[in-house]
Design a protein around this motif. Sequence first.
Motif, PDB file in Angstrom:
ATOM      1  N   ALA A 109      10.554  11.689 -12.072  1.00  0.00           N
ATOM      2  CA  ALA A 109      11.554  11.027 -11.684  1.00  0.00           C
ATOM      3  C   ALA A 109      11.480   9.778 -12.109  1.00  0.00           C
ATOM      4  CB  ALA A 109      11.737  11.206 -10.138  1.00  0.00           C
ATOM      5  N   HIS A 110      12.693   9.076 -12.505  1.00  0.00           N
ATOM      6  CA  HIS A 110      12.741   7.612 -12.812  1.00  0.00           C
ATOM      7  C   HIS A 110      13.725   6.909 -12.282  1.00  0.00           C
ATOM      8  CE1 HIS A 110       9.120   8.823 -15.291  1.00  0.00           C
ATOM      9  NE2 HIS A 110       9.811   9.583 -16.044  1.00  0.00           N
ATOM     10  N   ASP A 111      14.162   7.473 -11.199  1.00  0.00           N
ATOM     11  CA  ASP A 111      15.512   6.786 -10.629  1.00  0.00           C
ATOM     12  C   ASP A 111      15.357   5.518 -10.024  1.00  0.00           C
ATOM     13  OD1 ASP A 111      15.237   9.663 -10.562  1.00  0.00           O
ATOM     14  OD2 ASP A 111      17.083   9.783  -9.800  1.00  0.00           O
ATOM     15  N   ILE A 112      16.420   4.758 -10.037  1.00  0.00           N
ATOM     16  CA  ILE A 112      16.479   3.374  -9.537  1.00  0.00           C
ATOM     17  C   ILE A 112      17.787   3.402  -8.508  1.00  0.00           C
ATOM     18  CG2 ILE A 112      17.555   1.964 -11.339  1.00  0.00           C
ATOM     19  CD1 ILE A 112      14.525   0.901  -9.252  1.00  0.00           C
ATOM     20  N   VAL A 113      17.585   3.099  -7.301  1.00  0.00           N
ATOM     21  CA  VAL A 113      18.619   3.173  -6.490  1.00  0.00           C
ATOM     22  C   VAL A 113      19.256   1.703  -6.066  1.00  0.00           C
ATOM     23  CG1 VAL A 113      19.474   3.821  -4.062  1.00  0.00           C
ATOM     24  CG2 VAL A 113      17.804   5.158  -5.465  1.00  0.00           C
ATOM     25  N   LEU A 114      20.500   1.262  -6.543  1.00  0.00           N
ATOM     26  CA  LEU A 114      20.907   0.166  -6.127  1.00  0.00           C
ATOM     27  C   LEU A 114      21.282  -0.310  -5.055  1.00  0.00           C
ATOM     28  CD1 LEU A 114      23.010  -0.297  -9.879  1.00  0.00           C
ATOM     29  CD2 LEU A 114      20.576  -0.905  -9.184  1.00  0.00           C
ATOM     30  N   ALA A 172       9.390  -6.089 -12.973  1.00  0.00           N
ATOM     31  CA  ALA A 172       9.288  -5.910 -14.544  1.00  0.00           C
ATOM     32  C   ALA A 172       9.557  -4.501 -14.871  1.00  0.00           C
ATOM     33  CB  ALA A 172       7.914  -6.252 -15.032  1.00  0.00           C
ATOM     34  N   GLN A 173       9.387  -3.531 -13.984  1.00  0.00           N
ATOM     35  CA  GLN A 173       9.579  -2.252 -14.332  1.00  0.00           C
ATOM     36  C   GLN A 173      10.370  -1.714 -13.230  1.00  0.00           C
ATOM     37  OE1 GLN A 173       5.333  -1.002 -14.506  1.00  0.00           O
ATOM     38  NE2 GLN A 173       5.613  -0.935 -16.596  1.00  0.00           N
ATOM     39  N   ARG A 174      11.559  -1.287 -13.341  1.00  0.00           N
ATOM     40  CA  ARG A 174      12.508  -1.052 -12.334  1.00  0.00           C
ATOM     41  C   ARG A 174      12.857   0.477 -12.411  1.00  0.00           C
ATOM     42  NH1 ARG A 174      16.351  -6.248 -11.644  1.00  0.00           N
ATOM     43  NH2 ARG A 174      14.668  -7.964 -11.574  1.00  0.00           N
ATOM     44  N   MET A 175      11.959   1.386 -11.818  1.00  0.00           N
ATOM     45  CA  MET A 175      11.823   2.920 -11.641  1.00  0.00           C
ATOM     46  C   MET A 175      11.236   3.156 -10.517  1.00  0.00           C
ATOM     47  SD  MET A 175       9.749   2.742 -15.392  1.00  0.00           S
ATOM     48  CE  MET A 175      10.071   4.364 -15.716  1.00  0.00           C
ATOM     49  N   ASN A 185       0.786  -1.300   0.014  1.00  0.00           N
ATOM     50  CA  ASN A 185      -0.084  -0.106  -0.006  1.00  0.00           C
ATOM     51  C   ASN A 185       0.904   1.182  -0.034  1.00  0.00           C
ATOM     52  OD1 ASN A 185      -2.460  -1.384  -0.051  1.00  0.00           O
ATOM     53  ND2 ASN A 185      -2.337  -1.552   2.355  1.00  0.00           N
ATOM     54  N   THR A 186       2.022   1.119   0.668  1.00  0.00           N
ATOM     55  CA  THR A 186       2.925   2.372   0.551  1.00  0.00           C
ATOM     56  C   THR A 186       4.226   2.090  -0.297  1.00  0.00           C
ATOM     57  OG1 THR A 186       4.283   1.257   2.516  1.00  0.00           O
ATOM     58  CG2 THR A 186       2.530   3.299   3.000  1.00  0.00           C
ATOM     59  N   GLY A 187       4.008   1.057  -1.267  1.00  0.00           N
ATOM     60  CA  GLY A 187       4.774   0.798  -2.326  1.00  0.00           C
ATOM     61  C   GLY A 187       5.951   0.086  -1.640  1.00  0.00           C
ATOM     62  N   VAL A 188       6.094  -0.411  -0.561  1.00  0.00           N
ATOM     63  CA  VAL A 188       7.294  -1.041   0.140  1.00  0.00           C
ATOM     64  C   VAL A 188       7.128  -2.753  -0.262  1.00  0.00           C
ATOM     65  CG1 VAL A 188       8.450  -1.685   2.117  1.00  0.00           C
ATOM     66  CG2 VAL A 188       7.454   0.581   1.828  1.00  0.00           C
ATOM     67  N   ASN A 189       7.954  -2.732  -1.314  1.00  0.00           N
ATOM     68  CA  ASN A 189       8.076  -4.186  -1.585  1.00  0.00           C
ATOM     69  C   ASN A 189       9.468  -4.534  -2.495  1.00  0.00           C
ATOM     70  OD1 ASN A 189       7.085  -7.021  -1.789  1.00  0.00           O
ATOM     71  ND2 ASN A 189       6.400  -6.613  -3.901  1.00  0.00           N
ATOM     72  N   PHE A 190       9.400  -4.158  -3.786  1.00  0.00           N
ATOM     73  CA  PHE A 190      10.660  -4.231  -4.621  1.00  0.00           C
ATOM     74  C   PHE A 190      11.272  -3.279  -4.690  1.00  0.00           C
ATOM     75  CE2 PHE A 190      12.991  -4.069  -8.228  1.00  0.00           C
ATOM     76  CZ  PHE A 190      13.187  -5.386  -8.939  1.00  0.00           C
ATOM     77  N   THR A 218      14.232   0.265  13.261  1.00  0.00           N
ATOM     78  CA  THR A 218      14.130   1.259  12.355  1.00  0.00           C
ATOM     79  C   THR A 218      15.098   1.146  11.036  1.00  0.00           C
ATOM     80  OG1 THR A 218      13.498   2.848  14.062  1.00  0.00           O
ATOM     81  CG2 THR A 218      14.646   3.686  12.282  1.00  0.00           C
ATOM     82  N   ALA A 219      14.409   1.010  10.041  1.00  0.00           N
ATOM     83  CA  ALA A 219      15.121   0.879   8.779  1.00  0.00           C
ATOM     84  C   ALA A 219      14.344   1.639   7.766  1.00  0.00           C
ATOM     85  CB  ALA A 219      15.122  -0.646   8.378  1.00  0.00           C
ATOM     86  N   TRP A 220      15.290   1.930   6.653  1.00  0.00           N
ATOM     87  CA  TRP A 220      14.840   2.772   5.597  1.00  0.00           C
ATOM     88  C   TRP A 220      14.849   1.851   4.050  1.00  0.00           C
ATOM     89  CZ3 TRP A 220      17.607   4.323   9.586  1.00  0.00           C
ATOM     90  CH2 TRP A 220      17.321   5.660  10.280  1.00  0.00           C
ATOM     91  N   VAL A 221      14.201   2.055   3.069  1.00  0.00           N
ATOM     92  CA  VAL A 221      14.189   1.389   1.997  1.00  0.00           C
ATOM     93  C   VAL A 221      13.905   2.482   0.895  1.00  0.00           C
ATOM     94  CG1 VAL A 221      13.744  -0.928   2.593  1.00  0.00           C
ATOM     95  CG2 VAL A 221      11.869   0.380   1.835  1.00  0.00           C
ATOM     96  N   VAL A 222      14.449   2.320  -0.415  1.00  0.00           N
ATOM     97  CA  VAL A 222      13.863   3.161  -1.528  1.00  0.00           C
ATOM     98  C   VAL A 222      13.062   2.409  -2.240  1.00  0.00           C
ATOM     99  CG1 VAL A 222      14.609   4.918  -3.186  1.00  0.00           C
ATOM    100  CG2 VAL A 222      16.125   4.214  -1.259  1.00  0.00           C
ATOM    101  N   PRO A 223      11.913   2.436  -2.240  1.00  0.00           N
ATOM    102  CA  PRO A 223      11.075   1.545  -3.237  1.00  0.00           C
ATOM    103  C   PRO A 223      11.103   1.844  -4.448  1.00  0.00           C
ATOM    104  CG  PRO A 223       9.983   2.194  -1.349  1.00  0.00           C
ATOM    105  CD  PRO A 223      10.944   3.170  -1.347  1.00  0.00           C
TER     106      PRO A 223
END
Lengths: 92, 394
Positions: free
Chosen positions: B343-348, B310-313, B282-287, B300-305
């Motif tokens: 913005a179409h960034d992906i963070v590795l 199939a669409q890595r952006m 629901n908040t985009g936190v998965n891939f 406490t943790a951070w991710v960049v969803p």
Amino acid sequence: MPTIKMTSHLYRFFPQLQDRTLAAPPGSVSEVLHAINEQAPGFTDYVLDERGVVRRHVKLCINDTIVIDRKTLADQVEDGDTLFIFQALSGG
Amino acid sequence: MTDTILLGTRKGTVMIDRRGAGWRPRPILHAGVPVCYAARDPRDGTLWAALDHGHWGPKLSRSRDGGKTWDDISSLKYPEGARHIAQVLPTPDFDPEAPAGTPEYANATVYKIWHLAFGGPDQPGRLYAGTIPGGLFVSDDGGGTWELNRPLWNHESRGGDLFAGDATSENQWGGTPASIDYGVFEPGIHSIIVDPRDPNHLHVAVSSAGVLESTDGGKTWAGRNRGMLMDYLPNPEADWGHDPHFVTQCPGQPDHLWQQNHCGVFYSDDGAQSWKKVSDPNTGVNFGFPVAVDEQDGRTAWVVPGRSDAQRMTIDGGLFVARTEDGGQSWQALRNGLPQENAHDIVLRHALDVSGDCLCFGSTTGNAYLSEDRGETWQCLGNNFPPIYSVRLG
């Protein structure tokens, strides 16, 4: 003595080879490369992998003939020949 | 307080220094050379960069004077006899009903030095390097010489002792196309964790295999994938075949580990003995690829969803960081200061880091952002960097 000419990219890592006429005794491609390694320790690590195989994006030529045997490097480099070391550039 | 940021990029190493209230990048180091990981050894300040020369093979570069001069070292090599089961890619005549009965083996050569980690304070000179194809290398002399960890190389999960020939050849480690610009279909070690309580307690993570743990300094290894779920295998709870993108540990509470996995975000509060999926679509936190955990609070943790496999952006064109403070039960999207349109960034996987209240990440679009308040607000460090592969603070 065979002469060795190489892409200028390698001078970045081995400046001691720059502005010189490089030569080595006649022998197999492997022997010639290792002779350069004597002059510039670590040189073969850039051209060959740890198996002694030519790295994927490196090409070797003896005069105008591309070295096909990239694994054992047994081709002979004779007196008067030139061994060329190229990198295959692509992309940005 | 963090005063330096290290970026590993497609065109070199970028060092960014704090200058008063702002930050300023130095002229690029290793100019033109892809750098897949750069980090500072906290024990003695040595800087390290894993170079990914397209032509000349992977090399390590080391600076002992704060980045002024660098020595490239090529001592990290597979020993004679190190071979592995080569992946056989489907070919036009591949018949799934009659796959080849005999595995194909290949002599190992280093394709990529993907991650570096540092030993404990009482292990001067101890370094770890994770490579593709799947080698864990150890140095005890500050990188001068390296030794392949054979128990992991010969682990039963990847086919047994391929040096001596006493192999089952039942390989559970899949390949990974993960690389900088091209696919390398061999399993790679991208996460190496040294427990701050006990430097003989190690975790590593392998793309397309999973997490392994050693409690005896690398003499023995065991899979630690209980609770993991895969979307792409017939048995989602299989022991192997998991695809962690990055795994990290809370320094202050080392039993708290996090992984951003291909199939979601997973959290462990028992030292990776078990994992639970804590994604929140629901908040985009998965891939996604990276995950960072607070230095003191393991919950406490951070991710960049990112969008799905199939669409890595980015999701809906807006870049955001998600934070949890309750072990993944809830997530908050942090967008203040980050672009929310086009913005179409992906963070590795290595491109997000935390130090105290500071967070920094960089994208393959060449944008770098910094927060000094735990992600609440962000400032841009630059929009025109080369594609960014790693970010490390301090």
